[in-house]
Design a protein around this motif. Structure first.
Motif, PDB file in Angstrom:
ATOM      1  N   ALA A  21       0.825  -1.210   0.000  1.00 38.99           N
ATOM      2  CA  ALA A  21       0.000   0.000   0.000  1.00 38.99           C
ATOM      3  C   ALA A  21       0.860   1.260   0.000  1.00 38.99           C
ATOM      4  O   ALA A  21       0.561   2.223  -0.719  1.00 38.99           O
ATOM      5  CB  ALA A  21      -0.930  -0.009   1.205  1.00 38.99           C
ATOM      6  N   VAL A  22       1.914   1.253   0.780  1.00 39.03           N
ATOM      7  CA  VAL A  22       2.791   2.430   0.840  1.00 39.03           C
ATOM      8  C   VAL A  22       3.525   2.612  -0.484  1.00 39.03           C
ATOM      9  O   VAL A  22       3.647   3.737  -0.998  1.00 39.03           O
ATOM     10  CB  VAL A  22       3.785   2.297   2.014  1.00 39.03           C
ATOM     11  N   ALA A  23       4.013   1.522  -1.062  1.00 36.59           N
ATOM     12  CA  ALA A  23       4.718   1.619  -2.346  1.00 36.59           C
ATOM     13  C   ALA A  23       3.781   2.108  -3.444  1.00 36.59           C
ATOM     14  O   ALA A  23       4.141   2.982  -4.235  1.00 36.59           O
ATOM     15  CB  ALA A  23       5.309   0.263  -2.709  1.00 36.59           C
ATOM     16  N   SER A  24       2.572   1.569  -3.492  1.00 38.58           N
ATOM     17  CA  SER A  24       1.603   1.999  -4.504  1.00 38.58           C
ATOM     18  C   SER A  24       1.202   3.447  -4.302  1.00 38.58           C
ATOM     19  O   SER A  24       1.089   4.214  -5.261  1.00 38.58           O
ATOM     20  CB  SER A  24       0.358   1.124  -4.448  1.00 38.58           C
ATOM     21  N   GLY A  25       0.989   3.831  -3.067  1.00 38.61           N
ATOM     22  CA  GLY A  25       0.617   5.219  -2.767  1.00 38.61           C
ATOM     23  C   GLY A  25       1.693   6.204  -3.162  1.00 38.61           C
ATOM     24  O   GLY A  25       1.392   7.277  -3.696  1.00 38.61           O
ATOM     25  N   SER A  26       2.949   5.859  -2.930  1.00 42.09           N
ATOM     26  CA  SER A  26       4.022   6.782  -3.294  1.00 42.09           C
ATOM     27  C   SER A  26       4.167   6.896  -4.807  1.00 42.09           C
ATOM     28  O   SER A  26       4.436   7.974  -5.332  1.00 42.09           O
ATOM     29  CB  SER A  26       5.341   6.338  -2.666  1.00 42.09           C
ATOM     30  N   ILE A  27       3.960   5.798  -5.522  1.00 40.98           N
ATOM     31  CA  ILE A  27       4.029   5.848  -6.990  1.00 40.98           C
ATOM     32  C   ILE A  27       2.884   6.680  -7.556  1.00 40.98           C
ATOM     33  O   ILE A  27       3.084   7.523  -8.440  1.00 40.98           O
ATOM     34  CB  ILE A  27       4.025   4.420  -7.569  1.00 40.98           C
ATOM     35  N   ILE A  28       1.686   6.473  -7.028  1.00 42.03           N
ATOM     36  CA  ILE A  28       0.531   7.254  -7.483  1.00 42.03           C
ATOM     37  C   ILE A  28       0.703   8.733  -7.163  1.00 42.03           C
ATOM     38  O   ILE A  28       0.399   9.604  -7.980  1.00 42.03           O
ATOM     39  CB  ILE A  28      -0.760   6.683  -6.877  1.00 42.03           C
ATOM     40  N   ALA A  29       1.230   9.028  -5.975  1.00 41.70           N
ATOM     41  CA  ALA A  29       1.447  10.423  -5.586  1.00 41.70           C
ATOM     42  C   ALA A  29       2.489  11.086  -6.489  1.00 41.70           C
ATOM     43  O   ALA A  29       2.320  12.242  -6.896  1.00 41.70           O
ATOM     44  CB  ALA A  29       1.883  10.499  -4.126  1.00 41.70           C
TER      45      ALA A  29
END
Length: 61
Positions: free
Chosen positions: A32-40
């Protein structure tokens, strides 16, 4: 003075520095953190591009 002429004092065991090397722990990041940082990051890039294009369009007029 050349390199051959340089004298080095012998270091005794009393003067030796103790250095302990540890194996680094592997970096763990949740999905979740990795996906969130990529999306951000992607969102920030899109906003920057849109803002730059809007500014160029405003300055062109």
């Amino acid at each position: 003075m050349q390199a051959e002429d340089t004298l080095y004092e012998d270091q005794t065991d009393d003067e030796a520095d103790i250095v302990e090397w540890y194996k680094a722990r592997p970096l763990t990041v949740s999905t979740a953190v990795a996906s969130g940082s990529i999306i951000a990051a992607f969102t920030l890039g899109v906003l920057t591009a849109v803002g730059a294009l809007a500014l160029l369009g405003y300055m062109d007029d």
